[in-house]
Design a protein around this motif. Structure first.
Motif, short mmCIF file in Angstrom:
data_model
loop_
_atom_site.label_atom_id
_atom_site.label_comp_id
_atom_site.label_asym_id
_atom_site.label_seq_id
_atom_site.Cartn_x
_atom_site.Cartn_y
_atom_site.Cartn_z
N ALA A 64 -10.67 34.62 -8.86
CA ALA A 64 -9.68 35.61 -8.40
C ALA A 64 -10.41 36.79 -7.75
O ALA A 64 -10.52 37.87 -8.33
N LEU A 65 -10.88 36.57 -6.54
CA LEU A 65 -11.69 37.59 -5.87
C LEU A 65 -10.87 38.47 -4.93
O LEU A 65 -11.28 39.59 -4.61
N LEU A 66 -9.73 37.96 -4.45
CA LEU A 66 -8.88 38.71 -3.54
C LEU A 66 -7.62 39.18 -4.24
O LEU A 66 -7.10 38.50 -5.14
N LYS A 67 -7.10 40.31 -3.81
CA LYS A 67 -5.78 40.74 -4.25
C LYS A 67 -4.75 39.73 -3.73
O LYS A 67 -5.03 38.98 -2.77
N PRO A 68 -3.56 39.68 -4.30
CA PRO A 68 -2.55 38.71 -3.84
C PRO A 68 -2.26 38.79 -2.34
O PRO A 68 -1.94 37.78 -1.71
N ASP A 69 -2.38 39.99 -1.77
CA ASP A 69 -2.15 40.14 -0.32
C ASP A 69 -3.45 40.33 0.44
O ASP A 69 -3.46 40.80 1.59
N GLY A 70 -4.56 39.95 -0.18
CA GLY A 70 -5.87 40.10 0.46
C GLY A 70 -6.13 39.02 1.49
O GLY A 70 -5.40 38.03 1.59
N ALA A 71 -7.20 39.20 2.26
CA ALA A 71 -7.50 38.27 3.35
C ALA A 71 -9.00 38.02 3.45
O ALA A 71 -9.82 38.86 3.08
N LEU A 72 -9.31 36.84 3.96
CA LEU A 72 -10.68 36.46 4.31
C LEU A 72 -10.76 36.33 5.82
O LEU A 72 -9.92 35.67 6.44
N TRP A 73 -11.79 36.96 6.42
CA TRP A 73 -12.04 36.83 7.85
C TRP A 73 -13.43 36.24 8.05
O TRP A 73 -14.40 36.70 7.46
N LEU A 74 -13.50 35.21 8.90
CA LEU A 74 -14.76 34.51 9.18
C LEU A 74 -15.04 34.50 10.67
O LEU A 74 -14.13 34.37 11.49
N GLU A 75 -16.33 34.61 11.00
CA GLU A 75 -16.76 34.32 12.37
C GLU A 75 -17.28 32.90 12.40
O GLU A 75 -17.82 32.39 11.40
N MET A 76 -17.14 32.24 13.57
CA MET A 76 -17.53 30.83 13.66
C MET A 76 -17.96 30.52 15.08
O MET A 76 -17.83 31.33 15.99
N GLY A 77 -18.44 29.29 15.28
CA GLY A 77 -18.80 28.81 16.60
C GLY A 77 -17.56 28.48 17.41
O GLY A 77 -16.50 28.16 16.87
N TYR A 78 -17.71 28.51 18.73
CA TYR A 78 -16.55 28.35 19.61
C TYR A 78 -15.86 26.99 19.48
O TYR A 78 -14.68 26.86 19.82
N ALA A 79 -16.57 25.97 18.98
CA ALA A 79 -15.98 24.63 18.88
C ALA A 79 -15.56 24.28 17.45
O ALA A 79 -15.22 23.13 17.17
N GLN A 80 -15.56 25.26 16.56
CA GLN A 80 -15.34 24.98 15.14
C GLN A 80 -13.94 25.36 14.65
O GLN A 80 -13.62 25.14 13.48
N GLY A 81 -13.11 25.90 15.51
CA GLY A 81 -11.81 26.41 15.08
C GLY A 81 -10.94 25.39 14.38
O GLY A 81 -10.45 25.63 13.27
N ALA A 82 -10.74 24.24 15.00
CA ALA A 82 -9.86 23.22 14.43
C ALA A 82 -10.41 22.71 13.10
O ALA A 82 -9.66 22.54 12.13
N ALA A 83 -11.71 22.45 13.05
CA ALA A 83 -12.32 21.94 11.82
C ALA A 83 -12.23 22.95 10.68
O ALA A 83 -11.93 22.58 9.53
N LEU A 84 -12.47 24.21 10.97
CA LEU A 84 -12.40 25.22 9.92
C LEU A 84 -10.97 25.46 9.46
O LEU A 84 -10.73 25.67 8.26
N ALA A 85 -10.02 25.42 10.36
CA ALA A 85 -8.62 25.59 9.97
C ALA A 85 -8.19 24.44 9.06
O ALA A 85 -7.51 24.66 8.05
N ARG A 86 -8.58 23.20 9.40
CA ARG A 86 -8.25 22.05 8.54
C ARG A 86 -8.90 22.21 7.17
O ARG A 86 -8.29 21.93 6.14
N MET A 87 -10.14 22.66 7.16
CA MET A 87 -10.86 22.84 5.90
C MET A 87 -10.17 23.90 5.04
O MET A 87 -10.00 23.73 3.82
#
Length: 283
Positions: free
Chosen positions: A232-255
């Motif tokens: 339980a590291l985030l508050k209920p309305d908390g968010a995680l933001w990640l930087e990624m490679g330009y071709a990784q969007g779909a794979a990371l969203a699925r993950m």
């Protein structure tokens, strides 16, 4: 000065440095204590022998591929000058956009709690702390060397103890922490399969442990998502933001959806060049 600058540009051009003119102007400015625009405006100013020698030495370092930021020991980020050396990655403009997203996410939150994972030079954590004076900021990195650089930078822009620096892997340093409003992570995301096509100044000089994460560059993200799911590291309305490679969007969203099937939000955001660059997760 004009003739010496022309020589520097020619030397870097012959070495196939793509930013030869810019780099020569910046390096000459560093020798003379001038801005790039001042260098161009004072092109007929005579130079002393020791200045010519120092400029020639810097040009030779750049010819060998060493990044200008490492040569000068500094890199501008979000309007501030950060110390950098080969212990840390050089902060990129895209990461300034990540900071923008984080600051927007914190709007309306009072005394927000933020963690920067894989802080490197400390650019993200320090910028958030400087832009949000009320924020409680924790920054972690697995590298003691990187944390040394980050602490030096923090001393330049924040008060003593303003940022809680911790050493450890991924979310391990957050164990026992009060739930957070936001976690931001700019983790290694370059695939080892890409090493031969990387620019030489990146491949040969920047720390590989901060660049590469398995063949496709995705190896650290499942571990991060698993830790975030199980603690339980985030508050209920908390968010995680990640930087990624330009071709990784779909794979990371699925993950992200695999680990958080009931997530309130999983979104891929583009950078100013319209490339997929950031993932936002509200578990």
């Amino acid at each position: 000065m004009k003739e010496l600058l022309r020589w520097g540009i020619e030397e870097l051009s012959e070495a196939e440095i793509p930013t030869a003119k810019l780099d020569a102007e910046v390096l000459l400015g560093a020798v003379l204590g001038l801005t790039r625009s001042q260098v161009l405006a004072r092109s007929h100013t005579p130079m002393q022998r020791h200045q010519r020698g120092r400029f020639a030495a810097l040009i030779q370092r750049r010819k060998r591929g060493e990044p200008v930021a490492y040569i000068l020991g500094r890199q501008e980020f979000y309007g501030r000058e950060f110390l950098v050396d080969r212990r840390v990655l050089i902060p990129r403009p895209e990461t300034e956009e990540l900071v923008d997203h984080c600051l927007n996410a914190l709007e309306g939150r009072v005394t927000p709690r933020v963690a920067d994972i894989g802080t490197g030079s400390g650019a993200i954590a320090i910028t958030i702390a400087a832009e949000r004076a009320d924020a409680v900021v924790l920054a972690s990195d697995v590298s003691s060397g990187a944390l040394g650089v980050a602490r030096e930078n923090a001393q330049r822009y924040t008060s003593e103890g303003r940022i809680d620096f911790r050493q450890g892997s991924l979310l391990d340093p957050l164990a026992g922490a009060t739930p957070l409003d936001l976690i931001v992570a700019n983790l290694p995301y370059v695939g080892t399969s890409e090493i031969d096509i990387l620019a030489a100044d990146v491949r040969d000089y920047e720390p590989h442990e901060a660049l590469f994460a398995g063949p496709e560059g995705l190896d650290l993200f499942p571990l991060l998502f698993e830790q975030l799911r199980d603690h339980a590291l985030l508050k209920p309305d908390g968010a995680l933001w990640l930087e990624m490679g330009y071709a990784q969007g779909a794979a990371l969203a699925r993950m992200a959806r695999l680990y958080f099937p009931n997530a309130h939000k999983v979104a891929v955001h583009t950078d100013l060049a319209h490339h997929d660059r950031f993932v936002e997760l509200n578990p």
